[in-house]
Design an enzyme around this catalytic site. Structure first.
Site, short mmCIF file in Angstrom:
data_model
loop_
_atom_site.label_atom_id
_atom_site.label_comp_id
_atom_site.label_asym_id
_atom_site.label_seq_id
_atom_site.Cartn_x
_atom_site.Cartn_y
_atom_site.Cartn_z
N ASP A 20 31.05 37.85 48.16
CA ASP A 20 30.79 38.99 48.96
C ASP A 20 31.07 40.42 48.99
O ASP A 20 32.43 40.26 48.38
CB ASP A 20 30.58 38.65 50.40
CG ASP A 20 29.56 38.43 51.86
OD1 ASP A 20 28.01 38.33 51.01
OD2 ASP A 20 29.98 38.29 52.75
N TYR B 213 33.51 43.72 49.56
CA TYR B 213 33.80 43.83 50.75
C TYR B 213 33.47 45.16 51.47
O TYR B 213 32.76 45.59 50.94
CB TYR B 213 35.30 44.91 49.96
CG TYR B 213 35.83 44.03 48.75
CD1 TYR B 213 36.42 43.09 48.82
CD2 TYR B 213 36.29 44.81 47.36
CE1 TYR B 213 37.77 42.23 48.25
CE2 TYR B 213 37.04 44.41 46.42
CZ TYR B 213 38.16 42.67 46.75
OH TYR B 213 38.49 42.85 46.48
N PHE C 198 35.40 42.05 43.53
CA PHE C 198 37.11 41.33 42.95
C PHE C 198 37.66 43.20 42.64
O PHE C 198 38.64 43.03 43.49
CB PHE C 198 37.35 40.84 42.48
CG PHE C 198 36.89 39.62 42.41
CD1 PHE C 198 38.30 38.73 43.55
CD2 PHE C 198 36.40 38.66 41.64
CE1 PHE C 198 38.07 37.62 43.92
CE2 PHE C 198 35.98 37.77 41.86
CZ PHE C 198 36.66 36.63 42.56
N HIS D 257 40.80 29.90 44.24
CA HIS D 257 40.04 31.52 44.39
C HIS D 257 41.75 31.80 44.95
O HIS D 257 42.94 31.84 45.26
CB HIS D 257 39.31 31.35 46.18
CG HIS D 257 38.96 32.90 45.68
ND1 HIS D 257 39.73 33.56 46.44
CD2 HIS D 257 38.01 33.33 45.70
CE1 HIS D 257 38.79 35.01 46.51
NE2 HIS D 257 37.34 34.38 46.24
#
Length: 223
Positions: A65, A67, A78, A187
């Site tokens: 998703d 931010y 990221f 992750h």
């Protein structure tokens, strides 16, 4: 449907833009942006494609998703623009980068330098309502980005896919593993990283080793 996206990707994905699900998705997204504060800004929704054209893409890093805080999302998984505090996952990415390649953690979180070298920083969902994680999931974005992965798998060879965490690992079913290279780990979020599932994966050096064996230029991971 006319979609403003980088030319090589537009050619590859043109059939997708005509499908009913995509038209419904765009109608939903337009209404959301009109009604609520949403991220990233509209002109950045396809930023990952803009910076890493289809023909130049050689590495894919999958996120989930965007931010959902103010100023954070700019269309790259990221990554955050300069001047925005580093999110916890990105801090851990930089720590691993330092351990792996002794690259000092930068003061900013903008990963455009990676994207410009052919690292597609692709989120599964390309938009989100402010302060509401997952709010644009299951509206069609995943169908679209799954097709992006399939097109890369079908039409290219020797890509390196970095699948971090359970969600990303599920995408392996979309990738022809006889043609491409897949590196998996936990992750980089603190929850996973602190349990020992992230640190030490050496994905950055391993990616370059793979690229060089295929006579491709490695990635300069310094941002």
């Amino acid at each position: 449907m006319e979609v403003k996206i980088e030319a090589s990707w537009k050619k590859i994905l043109k059939d997708e833009f005509e499908k009913p699900y995509f038209e419904s998705l765009i109608s939903f997204v337009k209404q959301e942006y009109k009604t609520y504060t949403c991220y990233p800004k509209g002109t950045d929704i396809f930023n990952a494609f803009e910076l890493s054209p289809f023909d130049k893409t050689k590495v894919v890093i999958l996120g989930q998703d965007p931010y959902h805080g103010p100023g954070q999302a700019h269309g790259l998984s990221f990554s955050v623009p300069r001047g925005i505090p580093l999110p916890p996952s990105l801090i851990n990415i930089y720590k691993e980068l330092n351990e792996d390649l002794t690259i000092s953690p930068p003061s900013h979180g903008n990963l455009e330098a990676w994207a410009r070298q052919g690292v597609l920083l692709l989120n599964a969902t390309l938009s989100v309502r402010a302060h509401s994680a997952g709010s644009h999931q299951n509206k069609g974005w995943e169908t679209f980005t799954d097709q992006v992965i399939k097109e890369l798998s079908d039409k290219k060879t020797d890509l390196v896919f970095l699948l971090w965490g359970g969600f990303a690992k599920k995408k392996v079913k979309l990738i022809d593993t006889t043609k491409h290279h897949i590196l998996t780990s936990g992750h980089p979020s603190p929850l996973s990283a602190n349990r020992g599932y992230w640190f030490g994966n050496r994905h950055f050096s391993k990616t370059n080793e793979i690229l060089k064996t295929k006579h491709k230029e490695g990635i300069n991971w310094q941002v």
